[in-house]
Design an enzyme around this catalytic site. Structure first.
Site, mmCIF file in Angstrom:
data_model
loop_
_atom_site.group_PDB
_atom_site.id
_atom_site.type_symbol
_atom_site.label_atom_id
_atom_site.label_comp_id
_atom_site.label_asym_id
_atom_site.label_seq_id
_atom_site.Cartn_x
_atom_site.Cartn_y
_atom_site.Cartn_z
ATOM 1 C CB SER A 195 -5.633 3.752 -16.298
ATOM 2 O OG SER A 195 -4.846 4.670 -15.414
ATOM 3 C CE LYS A 251 -6.093 4.742 -11.798
ATOM 4 N NZ LYS A 251 -6.238 3.745 -12.972
ATOM 5 N N GLY A 294 0.794 -1.291 -0.033
ATOM 6 C CA GLY A 294 -0.084 -0.125 0.141
ATOM 7 C C GLY A 294 0.742 1.434 0.101
HETATM 8 N N1 LIG Z 1 -5.400 2.231 10.697
HETATM 9 C C1 LIG Z 1 -4.596 2.760 11.483
HETATM 10 N N2 LIG Z 1 -4.772 3.059 12.801
HETATM 11 C C2 LIG Z 1 -4.264 3.788 13.556
HETATM 12 N N3 LIG Z 1 -2.818 4.247 13.238
HETATM 13 C C3 LIG Z 1 -2.613 4.226 12.047
HETATM 14 C C4 LIG Z 1 -3.208 3.321 11.095
HETATM 15 N N4 LIG Z 1 -2.730 3.678 9.983
HETATM 16 C C5 LIG Z 1 -1.521 4.134 10.015
HETATM 17 N N5 LIG Z 1 -1.403 4.596 11.295
HETATM 18 C C6 LIG Z 1 -0.433 5.504 11.979
HETATM 19 O O1 LIG Z 1 0.262 5.913 10.821
HETATM 20 C C7 LIG Z 1 1.706 6.172 11.062
HETATM 21 C C8 LIG Z 1 2.297 5.616 9.727
HETATM 22 O O2 LIG Z 1 2.298 4.167 9.545
HETATM 23 P P1 LIG Z 1 3.459 3.114 8.980
HETATM 24 O O3 LIG Z 1 5.004 4.028 9.356
HETATM 25 O O4 LIG Z 1 3.379 2.034 9.455
HETATM 26 O O5 LIG Z 1 3.587 3.368 7.352
HETATM 27 P P2 LIG Z 1 3.818 2.537 6.267
HETATM 28 O O6 LIG Z 1 2.678 1.869 5.517
HETATM 29 O O7 LIG Z 1 4.933 1.621 6.815
HETATM 30 O O8 LIG Z 1 4.577 3.502 5.366
HETATM 31 P P3 LIG Z 1 6.020 3.376 4.444
HETATM 32 O O9 LIG Z 1 5.326 2.636 3.270
HETATM 33 O O10 LIG Z 1 6.056 4.696 4.304
HETATM 34 O O11 LIG Z 1 6.927 2.681 5.381
HETATM 35 C C9 LIG Z 1 2.006 5.139 12.069
HETATM 36 O O12 LIG Z 1 2.217 6.016 13.277
HETATM 37 C C10 LIG Z 1 0.810 4.365 12.330
HETATM 38 O O13 LIG Z 1 0.617 3.943 13.845
#
Ligand SMILES: Nc1ncnc2c1ncn2[C@@H]1O[C@H](COP(=O)(O)OP(=O)(O)OP(=O)(O)O)[C@@H](O)[C@H]1O
Ligand SMILES: [Mg+2]
Length: 798
Positions: free
Chosen positions: A676, A719, A354
């Site tokens: 697309s 999107k 994602g």
């Molecule tokens: N559904 C959620 N509920 C609570 N907190 C969330 C949620 N989604 C993301 N966060 C918070 O958003 C912040 C960023 O998340 P994270 O570092 O895991 O991103 P990532 O998907 O690993 O990004 P990247 O691809 O850049 O590594 C974290 O502090 C996380 O706790």
């Protein structure tokens, strides 16, 4: 050359006798004894010649050299075993003219005496120099030669000096024979000089080397001795307890580590090597480091048995840490349930895919917490070298195990949760292919015996729970094949508000040391922050902005400034600065040639403006905006489609040759690609040719074929989220994507009106603000020429 003579011949196996030397000989061969007996009866003189090959027992003429020495027997002694010892004195060099076999069976030969030539002053000087040289050589080789040297000095004939030295040289038989055969004195002396010189330098060199080796040996022995003394002193001082020196404590740790048999054998054999090394040496450090690594790796320690996972508790923890993501949590729980039943980590590895900031990494942590595993993380971004994963061989200075083993040591247990972050960013180059090492680690069939170059023995990774994350699905195919992809597409505005209220704000309050009653935030403010200060699929920037608010609040409280107590939409810019983004990217009014497309990048969904313009020219096509190959082709296909259907769209064909076309996708600095945007391109081109404006409330996505069909696209949710973020109320999507609508959150479907389209005609009907009117076009051959010889415009494309 004076006289000729017939004499008995004594073949010599391994000696060359020179004139003027006295040599004892042992004679054993019957024929030779007979020859001796014969000469004893006469004048006691005999011809002494060396054999070419000492092994020949019964030499013939061809087996002996053709020059020898005429000798005189000084003494003869018959020994009890039948052999005879004789003392002979060399008299003259002789040439053997012929050899005959006597009836009495010894050899008889006809000789001619050869005397030395070239005795001069020069040769005399050479000879006296030679004596000195020879003395020096004898001293060097430590032979008891002082008497011999004295004798040499008493000799007066240069030829005798040369022959005496020759006979005493430590050289091969053929070389001596060669010296015997040089009759010119000066030449002979020079040759001897050369030999002595060579011998001297060889001996000097040998001596030097011997000296060096000896020094080395002494140094090692000294070090050993001193080390032993040091140990003894340390023992005396109580620094090392009896039996607790390094080796025995290492051997205890090896046994305690409960390694695999292979590893233990390896360690013990390394320990044995260590014992025999000097403790301060570089090799010993290498071995010691290796043993430290081996001992500290978790070989048998496991956290909590997998069967003990409490699924309800796990679900609670997942919910505690993350909002929403229902499907993903469900999938994780299924995974854990199977583990609980089977008790082993088999099956595919989860891969969370994602855009940034949607919580992939933090979900990984949360899974570890919910299963009671230790959490270790390794980022694969930018790893190009296989050795980073698999380690360097111990032969390299400063080598270490690879990152997987390093993290295992850090985890301290055999079954941690191992998060491989950014698996889509592993690359391959000349330093090897890290993905192949990853394949081995991730494959449940192979990872029982993971091979690290540094450890040299297999390590069992089969209890590790691997979870991977990625921004895109651009993962090397063999890796992707082992992964079970779970998509986290991004959050809607409502979801973000929820996440902020329930997770991000409490977290930031805690981080910044704020109490609940010190924090006053108007609820609508969150929406403003999301719309004006962030533009993202995840919540990372949102979290950053909230943290900024919290920071400023703390500062206001502590400096007792009379700042605003409540954060509201009105004073938000005082806290966060000027707005970064304008919410709602739709055009202010309907415009010609400008269409809103939707794109899907690794940052999630995005709005893509497509502009086209026509201008007088020659039918050239220009494409700008840093478009990838696929997107450029899609522009060309769109143009061809429009051209092929021009009449239906009310376009008169010659325009394609009389006008230049320019298609531009703004924000030129960001690369864009993919098919697309096809229908958006077609719409834009038709709009700019016909001059009919495009409805600004519509965004669209869909690939287009040359026949005008609209094909399915990927990343629909991302999107739609982007359209939603941009405040666009209507979206056209391909009919084939209708099935994906079930996955779209309800609040998006409520806010966006979605129309599905199958053909470009449907798109145009919905997107253009006026209907297109087809024109009738009849090809007429032989168009009559006008008076001025001008072609009518309509016929010029023929
Ligand atoms: N559904 C959620 N509920 C609570 N907190 C969330 C949620 N989604 C993301 N966060 C918070 O958003 C912040 C960023 O998340 P994270 O570092 O895991 O991103 P990532 O998907 O690993 O990004 P990247 O691809 O850049 O590594 C974290 O502090 C996380 O706790
Ligand atoms: Mg991450």
């Amino acid at each position: 050359m004076t006289s000729e003579n017939q004499k008995p011949l004594l073949p010599l196996r391994d000696i060359v006798i020179f004139p003027s030397t006295v040599v004892p000989l042992f004679v054993g061969r019957k024929k030779s004894i007979k020859a001796l007996e014969e000469v004893m009866k006469t004048d006691k003189s005999i011809v002494l010649v060396a054999q070419k090959n000492p092994e020949v027992d019964d030499p013939k003429e061809e087996d002996i050299y053709s020059y020898g020495c005429l000798g005189k027997i000084l003494q003869l002694l018959k020994l009890p075993d039948g052999t005879v010892k004789v003392l002979v004195e060399g008299l003259e060099r002789v040439k053997i003219n012929s050899v005959k076999k006597e009836e009495k069976k010894y050899l008889n030969c006809e000789i001619q005496i050869v005397s030395s030539t070239g005795d001069s002053q020069e040769s005399k000087t050479l000879a006296s120099n030679l004596i000195k040289k020879f003395e020096k050589l004898s001293n060097l080789s430590k032979k008891e030669a002082s008497d011999f040297a004295k004798n040499l000095k008493s000799l007066t004939s240069t030829s005798h000096i040369a022959d005496n030295i020759s006979s005493n040289l430590n050289i091969q038989l053929f070389e001596k024979q060669h010296l015997l055969e040089i009759f010119d004195l000066t030449k002979r002396l020079e040759k001897i000089y050369e030999i002595i010189e060579k011998e001297t330098s060889v001996i000097t060199m040998e001596k030097k080397i011997r000296g060096r080796v000896k020094n080395q040996m002494e140094k090692t022995q000294r070090e050993y001795y001193l080390n032993e003394q040091l140990k003894a002193i340390q023992k005396e001082l109580g620094e090392i307890e009896e039996g607790k020196d390094e080796v025995s404590s290492l051997s205890n740790s090896i046994l305690k580590a409960k390694m695999t048999k292979e590893a233990q054998t390896k360690c013990l054999s390394e320990l044995k090597k260590l014992k025999s090394m000097s403790p301060m040496s570089a090799e010993a450090t290498v071995v010691r480091n290796y043993l430290d690594w081996m001992v500290e790796l978790p070989w048998h320690i496991k956290d909590k048995k997998l069967e003990n996972i409490d699924l309800l508790a796990a679900k609670k923890i997942l919910d505690e840490d993350h909002f929403g993501l229902e499907k993903i949590k469900e999938r994780i729980l299924e995974y854990l349930a199977v583990q609980k039943r089977v008790g082993k980590m088999k099956g595919a590895i989860l891969c969370l895919v994602g855009p940034p900031g949607v919580g992939k990494t933090s979900l990984g942590k949360s899974i570890a917490r919910s299963t009671g595993r230790k959490f270790v993380r390794m980022s694969l971004g930018g790893i190009r070298d296989e050795a980073e994963i698999r380690g360097h061989r111990r032969t390299y200075i400063g080598s270490l195990p690879g990152k997987i083993i390093q993290q295992m040591k850090k985890a301290g247990t055999k079954n941690p949760l191992f998060l491989l972050d950014e698996i889509d960013k592993v690359g391959t180059d000349y330093r090897g292919d890290p993905s192949s090492a990853l394949l081995e680690a991730l494959d449940p069939e192979q990872n029982i015996a993971f091979n690290d170059h540094y450890l040299e023995v297999d390590y069992d990774l089969s209890d590790v729970m691997f979870v991977t994350t990625a921004n895109t699905l651009n993962i090397l195919p063999p890796l992707l094949d082992r992964l079970e992809v779970i998509r986290i597409p991004g959050y809607t505005e409502d979801e973000k508000i929820n996440i902020a209220n329930n997770y991000l704000i409490p977290k930031q309050l805690k981080n910044n040391g704020l109490k609940n009653d010190e924090w006053n935030l108007d609820q609508p403010v969150l929406k403003d922050i999301i719309r004006s200060y962030t533009k993202e699929s995840g919540v990372r920037n949102l979290e950053r902005e909230i943290s900024k608010l919290a920071r400023k609040t703390v500062k206001n409280i502590l400096t007792k400034e009379d700042g605003d107590k409540v954060i509201s939409s009105k004073n938000l810019s005082k806290f966060l600065g000027v707005k970064k983004f304008n919410y709602g990217e739709k055009e202010s009014d309907n415009k010609v040639g400008i269409v809103t497309g939707l794109a899907w990048t690794e940052h999630g969904g995005e709005i893509l403006k497509i502009e086209s313009a026509i201008m007088p020219g020659k039918g050239k096509m220009q494409i700008t905006g840093k478009l990838g190959d696929v997107m450029q082709e899609s522009v060309k296909a769109a143009k061809s489609y429009v051209r092929s259907k021009s009449l239906e769209f009310g376009i008169i064909p010659p325009i394609f040759e009389k006008k230049d076309f320019h298609v531009h996708v703004p924000e030129g600095a960001t690369p864009k690609d993919g098919p697309s945007a096809g229908i958006a391109m077609v719409t834009s081109i038709i709009s700019s040719i016909t001059g009919i404006p495009v409805d600004r409330n519509i965004a669209m996505t869909g690939e287009v074929t040359l026949r005008g069909h609209v094909l399915q696209i990927g990343g629909l949710k991302e999107k739609l989220l982007a359209a939603h973020r941009a405040g666009i109320p209507k979206v056209l999507i391909p009919e084939d994507n209708k099935k994906d609508l079930v996955e779209i959150p309800k609040d998006i479907l409520d806010k966006i009106q979605i129309s599905t389209v199958k053909t470009v005609d449907e798109v145009l009907k919905l997107a253009l603000t006026k209907e297109l009117k087809p024109v009738e076009w009849i090809e007429v051959e032989n168009i009559p020429k006008t008076k001025n010889n001008e072609k009518p415009t309509a016929g010029s494309t023929h």
